[in-house]
Design a protein around this motif. Sequence first.
Motif, PDB file in Angstrom:
ATOM      1  N   ASP A   1      13.080 -12.494  52.315  1.00  0.00           N
ATOM      2  CA  ASP A   1      13.667 -11.502  51.418  1.00  0.00           C
ATOM      3  C   ASP A   1      15.192 -11.542  51.458  1.00  0.00           C
ATOM      4  OD1 ASP A   1      11.146 -10.742  50.706  1.00  0.00           O
ATOM      5  OD2 ASP A   1      11.101  -8.953  51.961  1.00  0.00           O
ATOM      6  N   TYR A   2      15.742 -11.751  52.673  1.00  0.00           N
ATOM      7  CA  TYR A   2      17.196 -11.811  52.786  1.00  0.00           C
ATOM      8  C   TYR A   2      17.757 -12.995  52.002  1.00  0.00           C
ATOM      9  CZ  TYR A   2      17.005  -8.373  56.583  1.00  0.00           C
ATOM     10  OH  TYR A   2      16.818  -7.246  57.321  1.00  0.00           O
ATOM     11  N   GLU A   3      17.067 -14.126  52.098  1.00  0.00           N
ATOM     12  CA  GLU A   3      17.538 -15.320  51.399  1.00  0.00           C
ATOM     13  C   GLU A   3      17.448 -15.145  49.887  1.00  0.00           C
ATOM     14  OE1 GLU A   3      15.351 -18.531  53.180  1.00  0.00           O
ATOM     15  OE2 GLU A   3      16.321 -18.207  55.112  1.00  0.00           O
ATOM     16  N   LEU A   4      16.417 -14.466  49.425  1.00  0.00           N
ATOM     17  CA  LEU A   4      16.291 -14.192  48.002  1.00  0.00           C
ATOM     18  C   LEU A   4      17.433 -13.288  47.537  1.00  0.00           C
ATOM     19  CD1 LEU A   4      14.705 -14.368  45.344  1.00  0.00           C
ATOM     20  CD2 LEU A   4      13.372 -12.398  46.124  1.00  0.00           C
TER      21      LEU A   4
ATOM     22  N   GLU B   1      22.707  -6.953  57.835  1.00  0.00           N
ATOM     23  CA  GLU B   1      21.296  -6.742  58.184  1.00  0.00           C
ATOM     24  C   GLU B   1      20.588  -8.067  58.428  1.00  0.00           C
ATOM     25  OE1 GLU B   1      19.923  -3.851  58.963  1.00  0.00           O
ATOM     26  OE2 GLU B   1      21.896  -2.971  58.586  1.00  0.00           O
ATOM     27  N   HIS B   2      20.896  -9.068  57.609  1.00  0.00           N
ATOM     28  CA  HIS B   2      20.294 -10.397  57.782  1.00  0.00           C
ATOM     29  C   HIS B   2      20.728 -10.992  59.121  1.00  0.00           C
ATOM     30  CE1 HIS B   2      19.543 -14.648  55.925  1.00  0.00           C
ATOM     31  NE2 HIS B   2      18.693 -14.370  56.875  1.00  0.00           N
ATOM     32  N   LEU B   3      22.018 -10.888  59.428  1.00  0.00           N
ATOM     33  CA  LEU B   3      22.539 -11.412  60.692  1.00  0.00           C
ATOM     34  C   LEU B   3      21.885 -10.725  61.884  1.00  0.00           C
ATOM     35  CD1 LEU B   3      24.601 -13.216  62.178  1.00  0.00           C
ATOM     36  CD2 LEU B   3      26.245 -11.339  61.947  1.00  0.00           C
ATOM     37  N   LEU B   4      21.804  -9.407  61.844  1.00  0.00           N
ATOM     38  CA  LEU B   4      21.179  -8.677  62.957  1.00  0.00           C
ATOM     39  C   LEU B   4      19.702  -9.039  63.094  1.00  0.00           C
ATOM     40  CD1 LEU B   4      22.884  -5.185  62.572  1.00  0.00           C
ATOM     41  CD2 LEU B   4      23.175  -6.809  64.456  1.00  0.00           C
TER      42      LEU B   4
ATOM     43  N   GLU C   1      18.164 -10.634  66.421  1.00  0.00           N
ATOM     44  CA  GLU C   1      17.050  -9.973  67.115  1.00  0.00           C
ATOM     45  C   GLU C   1      15.891 -10.938  67.336  1.00  0.00           C
ATOM     46  OE1 GLU C   1      15.888  -6.399  65.057  1.00  0.00           O
ATOM     47  OE2 GLU C   1      17.902  -5.541  65.255  1.00  0.00           O
ATOM     48  N   MET C   2      15.719 -11.865  66.391  1.00  0.00           N
ATOM     49  CA  MET C   2      14.660 -12.872  66.523  1.00  0.00           C
ATOM     50  C   MET C   2      15.078 -13.982  67.493  1.00  0.00           C
ATOM     51  SD  MET C   2      12.455 -11.514  64.617  1.00  0.00           S
ATOM     52  CE  MET C   2      11.193 -12.710  64.448  1.00  0.00           C
ATOM     53  N   GLY C   3      16.342 -13.973  67.912  1.00  0.00           N
ATOM     54  CA  GLY C   3      16.827 -14.976  68.854  1.00  0.00           C
ATOM     55  C   GLY C   3      17.225 -16.288  68.193  1.00  0.00           C
ATOM     56  N   ASP C   4      17.381 -16.287  66.883  1.00  0.00           N
ATOM     57  CA  ASP C   4      17.709 -17.510  66.152  1.00  0.00           C
ATOM     58  C   ASP C   4      19.219 -17.591  65.919  1.00  0.00           C
ATOM     59  OD1 ASP C   4      17.661 -19.801  64.661  1.00  0.00           O
ATOM     60  OD2 ASP C   4      16.061 -19.128  63.309  1.00  0.00           O
ATOM     61  N   THR C   5      19.951 -17.968  66.952  1.00  0.00           N
ATOM     62  CA  THR C   5      21.415 -18.030  66.853  1.00  0.00           C
ATOM     63  C   THR C   5      21.874 -19.174  65.953  1.00  0.00           C
ATOM     64  OG1 THR C   5      21.536 -19.313  68.908  1.00  0.00           O
ATOM     65  CG2 THR C   5      21.842 -16.925  69.080  1.00  0.00           C
ATOM     66  N   GLU C   6      21.081 -20.217  65.850  1.00  0.00           N
ATOM     67  CA  GLU C   6      21.440 -21.350  64.986  1.00  0.00           C
ATOM     68  C   GLU C   6      21.487 -20.915  63.523  1.00  0.00           C
ATOM     69  OE1 GLU C   6      22.868 -24.896  64.046  1.00  0.00           O
ATOM     70  OE2 GLU C   6      22.413 -24.321  66.119  1.00  0.00           O
ATOM     71  N   LYS C   7      20.453 -20.198  63.067  1.00  0.00           N
ATOM     72  CA  LYS C   7      20.436 -19.712  61.683  1.00  0.00           C
ATOM     73  C   LYS C   7      21.506 -18.641  61.474  1.00  0.00           C
ATOM     74  CE  LYS C   7      15.853 -20.798  60.011  1.00  0.00           C
ATOM     75  NZ  LYS C   7      14.585 -20.300  59.476  1.00  0.00           N
ATOM     76  N   ALA C   8      21.765 -17.845  62.508  1.00  0.00           N
ATOM     77  CA  ALA C   8      22.811 -16.822  62.418  1.00  0.00           C
ATOM     78  C   ALA C   8      24.172 -17.478  62.212  1.00  0.00           C
ATOM     79  CB  ALA C   8      22.817 -15.952  63.670  1.00  0.00           C
ATOM     80  N   LEU C   9      24.428 -18.536  62.942  1.00  0.00           N
ATOM     81  CA  LEU C   9      25.681 -19.268  62.794  1.00  0.00           C
ATOM     82  C   LEU C   9      25.777 -19.907  61.409  1.00  0.00           C
ATOM     83  CD1 LEU C   9      28.282 -20.134  64.176  1.00  0.00           C
ATOM     84  CD2 LEU C   9      27.071 -22.104  65.086  1.00  0.00           C
TER      85      LEU C   9
END
Length: 182
Positions: free
Chosen positions: A1-4, A25-28, A32-40
């Motif tokens: 949903d965030y990507e859309l 919200e997408h970053l948080l 929270e999911m532990g996906d720092t690569e996608k966050a970066l």
Amino acid sequence: DYELCEEWGHLYPVPREDLINLHREHLLHLLEMGDTEKALQLLQRIEDPGICLAISEQSLDQSPNLAASHFLADYLTGHFYANLTTARRNEIHALYMGSKVLLTLPELSRVNYFHLSSRPLLMLEQLLMNMKVDWVAVAVQTLHQLLAGQEIGFAVEDIDSLLSKYAEKALNFPFALKEKRS
């Protein structure tokens, strides 16, 4: 949903505040999911540095989990050091160091000291008062490494002073020894 929603933002004009809220919200969520690569990757996709700074700071101010706080503090000091005021720089750097010290503690004990993550000296003092000497040794070593050449509101001398104060208290006896007389 965030990507859309992000794609929708590229096709139609979205108010700046709504865009910041969406990305925050997408970053948080990613952190929270532990996906720092996608966050970066998300932070790198944001073209406007002002929006990126606002998202990162607002996310950090929402007191996310330990790993997220550590990631955000590291990202802010690495990418926006010149854009931050000295007080904010010191605050973020202290949070980075506090989270780094927390990561050296046993996982089950971290929750007891998480509220002190932005105040590493106070965390060190709490560890000393709780007689966690082994943990203090690792924390002091970590802080000494992180403080090398840094100006953040406290220095290695403050740590040494704190350790000296508690060492003195440990040797302070509340009563006087009496000699036996013959």
